[in-house]
Write a protein that holds these residues in place. Structure first.
Motif, PDB file in Angstrom:
ATOM      1  N   TYR A   5       0.776  -1.305   0.098  1.00  0.00           N
ATOM      2  CA  TYR A   5      -0.033   0.127   0.105  1.00  0.00           C
ATOM      3  C   TYR A   5       0.780   1.459   0.067  1.00  0.00           C
ATOM      4  CZ  TYR A   5      -3.835  -3.128   0.944  1.00  0.00           C
ATOM      5  OH  TYR A   5      -4.737  -4.295   0.598  1.00  0.00           O
ATOM      6  N   ASN A   6       0.340   2.308  -0.860  1.00  0.00           N
ATOM      7  CA  ASN A   6       1.340   3.197  -0.963  1.00  0.00           C
ATOM      8  C   ASN A   6       0.938   4.415   0.380  1.00  0.00           C
ATOM      9  OD1 ASN A   6      -0.982   4.407  -1.809  1.00  0.00           O
ATOM     10  ND2 ASN A   6      -0.188   4.875  -3.917  1.00  0.00           N
ATOM     11  N   SER A   7       1.291   5.605   0.323  1.00  0.00           N
ATOM     12  CA  SER A   7       1.210   6.545   1.417  1.00  0.00           C
ATOM     13  C   SER A   7      -0.099   6.899   1.452  1.00  0.00           C
ATOM     14  CB  SER A   7       2.127   7.804   1.311  1.00  0.00           C
ATOM     15  OG  SER A   7       1.941   8.282   0.104  1.00  0.00           O
ATOM     16  N   VAL A  33      -0.822  -1.078  -4.369  1.00  0.00           N
ATOM     17  CA  VAL A  33       0.020  -0.982  -5.286  1.00  0.00           C
ATOM     18  C   VAL A  33       0.789  -1.935  -5.509  1.00  0.00           C
ATOM     19  CG1 VAL A  33       0.239   1.598  -5.651  1.00  0.00           C
ATOM     20  CG2 VAL A  33       1.717   0.141  -4.052  1.00  0.00           C
ATOM     21  N   LEU A  34       1.305  -2.440  -6.762  1.00  0.00           N
ATOM     22  CA  LEU A  34       2.052  -3.778  -6.987  1.00  0.00           C
ATOM     23  C   LEU A  34       3.314  -3.043  -7.085  1.00  0.00           C
ATOM     24  CD1 LEU A  34       0.140  -5.879  -9.647  1.00  0.00           C
ATOM     25  CD2 LEU A  34       0.474  -6.328  -7.233  1.00  0.00           C
ATOM     26  N   LEU A  77       7.418  -2.399 -16.517  1.00  0.00           N
ATOM     27  CA  LEU A  77       5.930  -1.964 -17.319  1.00  0.00           C
ATOM     28  C   LEU A  77       5.882  -0.456 -17.123  1.00  0.00           C
ATOM     29  CD1 LEU A  77       3.440  -4.457 -16.562  1.00  0.00           C
ATOM     30  CD2 LEU A  77       4.275  -3.884 -18.574  1.00  0.00           C
ATOM     31  N   ASP A  78       6.191   0.059 -15.646  1.00  0.00           N
ATOM     32  CA  ASP A  78       5.898   1.486 -15.615  1.00  0.00           C
ATOM     33  C   ASP A  78       6.929   2.342 -16.352  1.00  0.00           C
ATOM     34  OD1 ASP A  78       5.208   3.636 -14.328  1.00  0.00           O
ATOM     35  OD2 ASP A  78       5.829   3.394 -12.244  1.00  0.00           O
ATOM     36  N   ILE A 110      -6.406   0.805  -8.350  1.00  0.00           N
ATOM     37  CA  ILE A 110      -5.967  -0.184  -9.346  1.00  0.00           C
ATOM     38  C   ILE A 110      -4.471  -0.320  -9.031  1.00  0.00           C
ATOM     39  CG2 ILE A 110      -5.538  -0.482 -11.698  1.00  0.00           C
ATOM     40  CD1 ILE A 110      -8.207   1.129 -12.480  1.00  0.00           C
ATOM     41  N   PRO A 111      -3.993  -1.619  -8.713  1.00  0.00           N
ATOM     42  CA  PRO A 111      -2.638  -1.582  -8.336  1.00  0.00           C
ATOM     43  C   PRO A 111      -1.602  -1.655  -9.422  1.00  0.00           C
ATOM     44  CG  PRO A 111      -3.612  -3.799  -8.304  1.00  0.00           C
ATOM     45  CD  PRO A 111      -4.762  -2.888  -8.853  1.00  0.00           C
ATOM     46  N   ILE A 112      -2.213  -1.504 -10.665  1.00  0.00           N
ATOM     47  CA  ILE A 112      -1.115  -1.449 -11.872  1.00  0.00           C
ATOM     48  C   ILE A 112      -0.750   0.087 -12.199  1.00  0.00           C
ATOM     49  CG2 ILE A 112      -0.799  -2.009 -14.168  1.00  0.00           C
ATOM     50  CD1 ILE A 112      -2.463  -4.455 -13.603  1.00  0.00           C
TER      51      ILE A 112
END
Lengths: 340, 505, 359
Positions: free
Chosen positions: C43-45, C50-51, C59-60, C185-187
């Motif tokens: 999990y982000n802040s 998030v993956l 990918l990013d 959405i984690p992507i």
């Protein structure tokens, strides 16, 4: 007038434009920016700061006359500075040894790039783009952080000033100060002289023009086109080595960011100096004036209070664009006139 | 090696991918003779010369020169120069960015440094002796084409050569300059230089040459003394028809009889372009097949290119179906339902790396516009239709067109233009370099299209093809229309005499 | 014999080149350190799922490159040269975007205008600079790489000039989405943007004649002109399209940082974009092109970059390794080397055949 324009060779025509532009620019600088530009030392400082660029530009003019291009010279300069700096300070090397390293690096790049371009027929831009990235990358691999060289013999050489007789001026306190140039300037002027003779007076020199003008015709005229291209890139590589060392001698330090954009300035100088990108037209004296014009503009920009770095980039690009278009238009007009 | 001869080429073979350019050609040049090398377009003259000067490596055979015990091995133009062969090529192979003097001397100097003063002085002398109106220090690019050609000749002559090759040097020279050149050639002949002279001007051959070698389709036809070979016979040797043979052939064209055959489909008045310099008038009727004939370089291709707007048009009034039209670029012509199959298949015709299908639909696709691409199925359908119609031999519609044989490539381009359903079709050398069967097919097709009401302009170097297909021939020589032949006049004899003699200006 | 033909056919497919490089890298990583492939969900802040993991990084960060590769492929195909000003153009476009978003006040709390408007303006600007390059190439007949050298030098300066050399910072979090994650959405979002660009490209190629026209101009300009095409206009068009791609990449790049650094943003990305085109098996001298192969090439390069980073190669030294890859690629795809290798192969076959015949 038209007749005169017609009979002038392309090289001389573009050279004339360049010299006129330089003189006008310097006069403007004197008129608008005050007396600073009247002092001989201001002019010599331009030379001191750009000795390396002059040498690099000579190499570029040569490959451009041959119809090719080399954008690795800036990277090679950085690599040479870094290798020599590391050799002098970390391995206790001698000044002579460092000069040999510089020449060796230049030679190696020249050989390899020349081989790929001339004998394997790979686009020069791709080869030298890779060369540039390789050199920049290698510079950080050799040593990451910038540092000043403290080797005594080298520092002594770096500090050597050659007095130009009769060109001094009085400073604020009223004492007479001699004008001086650094060693690099002497090297640069020597290179200019040798390259001028090579291009103008030798069989090989004229072959560069022939190959750049029309490779197919040059072949039919009995010139070894591949060898000519190879030699051009070889010489350009060696000059990049020498130019790199002169740069190193001027700044006295090694850093990965050294000479960033030098290839660009060298190409711009050559173009402003009347070398045609399409090959076959160009002159080393023009190149010298190209460098001077470029650096005068930079001086004007900075003394006009436009200190922000971006002005330099924009003015150089604008000048380059202008000269490219002038070349394109002048040549198109001449072609039309010949047809009639 | 014969004592008299200075050069002997024996059994020379040269194969380019897909084409046998030379097979077993012999050529002998004697000391102090001017030897004409004759042949129609594609006969192999230029290839033979380029083999001799080291531009192309030969595949087989040997070259012997007087003064060399062994066969000589010429690997580059540099080698050729060094053993005393100097060449003036048809297209100017000098460097226009260098001065006149440099062009005379570059590539053949021995010393490391060049002495400009000496060289300019020497060049000045040479130019003066040849009466060339140029200064040694002038940049070559600023000279006229004729002067450039003369400079090339000056260079070649100054080389102390044993063999001088002149490959169509006169095409850009005016009469006086040609006269100067001939005087020079005779002087060199006196000095024992062997001269190979290639030209398509028959007058010139008979004016200066001693012997003639004729090539056809990459093979040697024969070697003749000039006095043994009258003009008409020379033309017949070049075209590959025996004299009796040719006079017996009667034209079987003119078979078309459409209803509206007198309606003028297209006409041009005073048309000229940067390539076709002399303005000409032209018209074609509905259902008519006409043709431009004349030897290579007579301006027949340039004329049809001007009609299509392929070169920059300088002047002219055009009418199609009685309506005024304007053609400045190819797309204008295409929109007016004119199609043009260019002479140079490889350079101007095929898009080599694209597939047969894409090559076929290209022109129609351009006409349809940017936003109307055909679906894949539609494209396949078009391609299949024309592959079947023209019997194009290809592995699939996806095959890159460059891997097809010459004849099939030509059919693909033909298909491309037929797909646009033109009213007026221009075919420039559609049968060059393709096999006999395909040639006949294309001729039949032309007649069939005409019988459906299409106007066709047909150009071919092979006169019998033109006779079989065309009902009107426009004869050209030296970039001028010199005659127009119809009806009874349509026979080999008349064409050849018109080409050789030229009726009038 | 027949199997040989099938193999030959497969290997002749253009997409095989980047695919082979991809597999090579994948196997190398698998052998060197399988943890490379670990993906974790965190999990982000902001508390959104998030993956993370090296693959997600590829990918990013491969997205911008993939988008640029599309435009670069078109430019290469039409003009037979490459645009080396894309990095500088990203700086310009990004700077324009931020200028529009922040207005005159570089620290403004609110957005000056909707993001979409700002984006469209930056797209027009990037398109205009593309057209400038294109005109130099098509009408003034300057080699593409040299023509784009002008913008390459001036671009970052122009970018700084647009914002008066200040560094505007966007404070509105809605702008962070484009370089980050959509809540829930984690992507990473850049991946979706890249996919959207790919779909649009696919639609353009399907519903216009762009592909056919560009290829025929690139392969045979003279012939194309005789078929009624306008080669100059088409070349300019490809440069404009590259400009559009540049503006999308600039959106992602600036959104990642919420600000801009004129001298560093998209540094050396032109090299990667050209490399992606080359790795995709497209001839750098123009002509036929294959966009999917270029896109795959772009991700392979990101794969390479990520792998090198993982092995602690500093970002400055990266270029040396990539340069070696470029040289190997061009050397092995050059006509003469290919001919030479082909000759060797033929010889060995002939020798074999001779031996067999003897025995």
């Amino acid at each position: 007038m038209k007749k005169k324009l017609m009979n002038m060779s392309d090289t001389n025509l573009l050279l004339t434009i360049t010299i006129v532009v330089f003189v006008v620019m310097y006069l403007c600088a004197i008129i608008f920016e005050g007396k600073g530009f009247l002092k001989p030392q201001t002019f010599f400082n331009i030379l001191n700061a750009n000795a390396a660029l002059i040498i690099l530009s000579c190499g570029l003019s040569l490959v451009m006359i041959t119809g090719s291009i080399d954008i690795s010279v800036g990277g090679i300069t950085a690599l040479v500075s870094m290798c020599c700096a590391v050799y002098l300070d970390y391995h206790g090397g001698s000044v002579f040894g460092s000069v040999m390293i510089a020449l060796g690096i230049g030679l190696a790049f020249g050989l390899f790039q020349g081989l790929l371009i001339a004998y394997l027929d790979i686009q020069p831009f791709i080869v030298t783009l890779a060369g540039m990235f390789f050199a920049r990358g290698m510079t950080t691999i050799v040593h990451t952080n910038p540092f000043n060289v403290e080797n005594e013999a080298f520092v002594a050489l770096k500090e050597t000033r050659i007095i130009v007789p009769g060109m001094g001026s009085y400073n604020k306190n009223g004492t007479y100060v001699n004008a001086y140039v650094e060693i690099g300037v002497i090297v640069a002027l020597l290179v200019v002289a040798i390259m001028f003779v090579l291009l103008r007076k030798t069989r090989q020199g004229r072959a560069f023009y022939a190959v750049g003008g029309n490779g197919q015709s040059a072949l039919m005229l009995g010139i070894n086109v591949k060898r000519t291209k190879f030699i051009a890139h070889l010489i350009c590589g060696i000059l990049a080595g020498i130019g790199g060392y002169v740069y190193f001698l001027h700044v006295g330090s090694g850093a990965a960011s050294h000479a960033s954009g030098a290839e660009m300035n060298a190409i711009a100088s050559s173009i402003i100096g009347g070398t045609m990108l399409t090959g076959g037209v160009g002159n080393i004296i023009g190149t010298l004036f190209g460098v001077l014009s470029l650096s005068t503009i930079q001086n004007i920009v900075s003394s006009a209070g436009l200190d922000q770095a971006w002005w330099t980039g924009i003015t150089i690009a604008a000048m380059l664009c202008l000269f490219l278009v002038i070349q394109s238009v002048v040549m198109a007009r001449k072609k039309k006139m010949t047809k009639k | 090696m014969n004592e008299n001869s200075i050069l002997e080429m024996r059994n020379i073979d040269k194969v380019f991918p897909g084409v046998r350019a030379l097979s077993g050609v012999d050529f002998t040049l004697r000391k102090g003779e001017i030897h004409a090398l004759m042949g129609e377009n594609g006969a192999g003259k230029s290839t033979l010369i380029k083999v001799l000067t080291g531009v192309y490596p030969k595949d087989n055979g040997e070259i012997r020169m007087a003064g060399h015990d062994k066969p000589v091995n010429i690997k580059s133009p540099e080698d050729a120069q060094n053993i005393g062969i100097s060449t003036v090529y048809q297209e100017i192979t000098l460097c226009s960015n260098l001065s006149v003097a440099e062009n005379i001397f570059i590539g053949r100097e021995k010393s490391f440094f060049t002495n400009w003063k000496m060289r300019n002085k020497r060049a000045g002398e040479i130019l003066k002796s040849l009466d060339i109106p140029a200064s040694p220090t002038q940049q070559l690019g600023t000279c006229s084409i004729a002067v450039q050609q003369m400079v090339a000749i000056a260079r070649a002559v100054d080389m102390e050569c044993k063999i001088l090759i002149l490959d169509e040097p006169t095409s850009s020279l005016d009469e006086q300059e040609v006269a100067k050149l001939f005087k020079l050639m005779r002087e060199l002949k006196q000095r024992g230089v062997g001269i190979i002279f290639v030209t398509h001007f028959l007058d010139q051959v008979y004016e200066v040459c001693d012997r003639i070698t004729v090539l056809r389709d990459g093979k040697l036809v024969g070697e003749y003394e000039i006095k043994d070979l009258p003009r008409l016979m020379l033309v017949s040797k070049m075209l590959g028809k025996e004299l009796d043979d040719m006079s017996s052939i009667k034209s079987d064209s003119g078979g078309y009889n459409g209803e509206d055959k007198d309606k003028i489909l297209f006409e041009a008045e005073n048309l000229s372009s940067v390539e076709a310099v002399n303005p000409f008038d032209f018209h074609i009727k509905k259902g008519e097949v006409n043709g431009f004939t004349g030897l290579l370089g007579s301006g027949r291709s340039e004329s049809v290119r001007a009609i299509f707007g392929a070169d920059r048009v300088l002047s002219g009034k055009l009418k199609k179906d009685g309506r005024d039209i304007k053609i400045t670029k190819p797309i204008d012509a295409m929109k007016n339902k004119i199609a043009y199959l260019p002479e140079d298949r490889k350079e101007d015709g095929i898009i080599g790396d694209l597939s047969v299908r894409e090559n076929i639909i290209l022109a129609l696709q351009v006409l349809e516009g940017f936003f109307h691409p055909f679906s894949r199925a539609k494209a396949e359908e078009f391609a299949d239709e024309y592959i079947k119609l023209l019997e194009i031999k290809t592995a699939s519609t996806d095959t890159p067109v460059k891997s097809l044989s010459g004849g099939n490539q030509q059919k693909v381009i033909l298909a491309r233009w037929l797909l646009t359903h033109p009213d007026y079709l221009i075919l420039d050398e559609p049968t060059r370099g393709i096999d006999v069967g395909t040639k006949v097919e294309i001729q039949k097709l032309v007649l069939k299209l005409a019988s459906e009401g299409m106007g066709v302009t047909f150009i071919s170097s092979e006169t019998d093809e033109m006779l079989r297909t065309c009902s009107r021939l426009i004869v050209m020589r030296d970039r001028h229309v010199v005659g127009e032949l119809t009806g009874e006049d349509l026979n080999q004899h008349k064409i050849m005499s018109t080409i050789a003699e030229g009726e009038s200006e | 014999m027949k199997t040989g033909n099938i193999f030959q056919k497969i290997f002749r497919r253009q997409i095989m080149i980047p695919l082979a490089a991809f597999l090579l890298l994948a196997i190398f990583n698998l052998v060197a350190d399988p943890s490379f492939y670990k993906i974790t969900l965190g999990y982000n802040s902001a508390g959104n799922p998030v993956l993370s993991g090296y693959l997600i990084t590829i990918l990013d960060y491969g997205s911008e490159l993939a988008i640029l590769a599309i435009g670069m492929t078109l430019v290469t195909a039409a003009s037979g040269g490459q645009d080396i000003s894309v990095g500088a153009a990203i700086a310009i476009s990004g700077s324009m975007l931020l200028r529009c978003l922040c207005g005159a006040d570089t620290r403004s709390e609110n957005l000056n205008m909707p993001i979409i408007c700002a984006f469209l303006i930056s797209m027009v600007v990037a398109g205009l600079f593309g057209a400038f390059n294109g005109v130099l190439v098509a009408y003034f007949k300057i080699q593409p790489m040299v023509a784009t050298l002008i913008l390459f030098t001036a671009g970052r300066s122009i970018a700084a000039w647009i914002n008066n050399n200040e560094l505007p910072i966007v404070n509105d979090q809605s702008f962070a989405i484009y370089g980050g994650f959509i809540p829930g959405i984690p992507i990473p979002m850049p991946f979706f943007i890249a996919v959207i660009v790919m779909i649009i490209t696919w639609l353009i190629l399907k519903f216009t004649n762009l592909g056919l026209y560009v290829q025929s101009v690139g392969i045979n300009e003279k012939s194309s002109r005789l078929n009624g095409l306008n080669p100059e206009l088409l070349k300019v068009l490809t440069f404009v399209l590259l400009g559009v791609c540049v503006s999308v990449a600039a959106l992602i790049k600036t959104s990642r940082l919420m600000t801009i650094n004129y001298s560093v943003i998209a540094k050396d990305i032109e090299m990667d974009a050209i490399l992606a085109v080359a790795l995709g098996g497209n001839a750098l001298s123009g002509g036929k092109f294959n966009i999917p192969a270029s896109i795959l090439g772009a991700y392979v390069i990101q794969f390479l970059t990520t792998t090198l980073y993982k092995f602690n190669v500093s970002s400055d030294a990266l270029s040396a390794y990539k340069a070696v890859v470029v040289i190997l690629l061009v050397v092995f795809s050059s006509e003469s080397v290919r001919g030479w290798i082909g000759g060797l192969f033929k010889k060995s076959v002939a020798v074999k055949a001779g031996k067999e015949a003897k025995s």
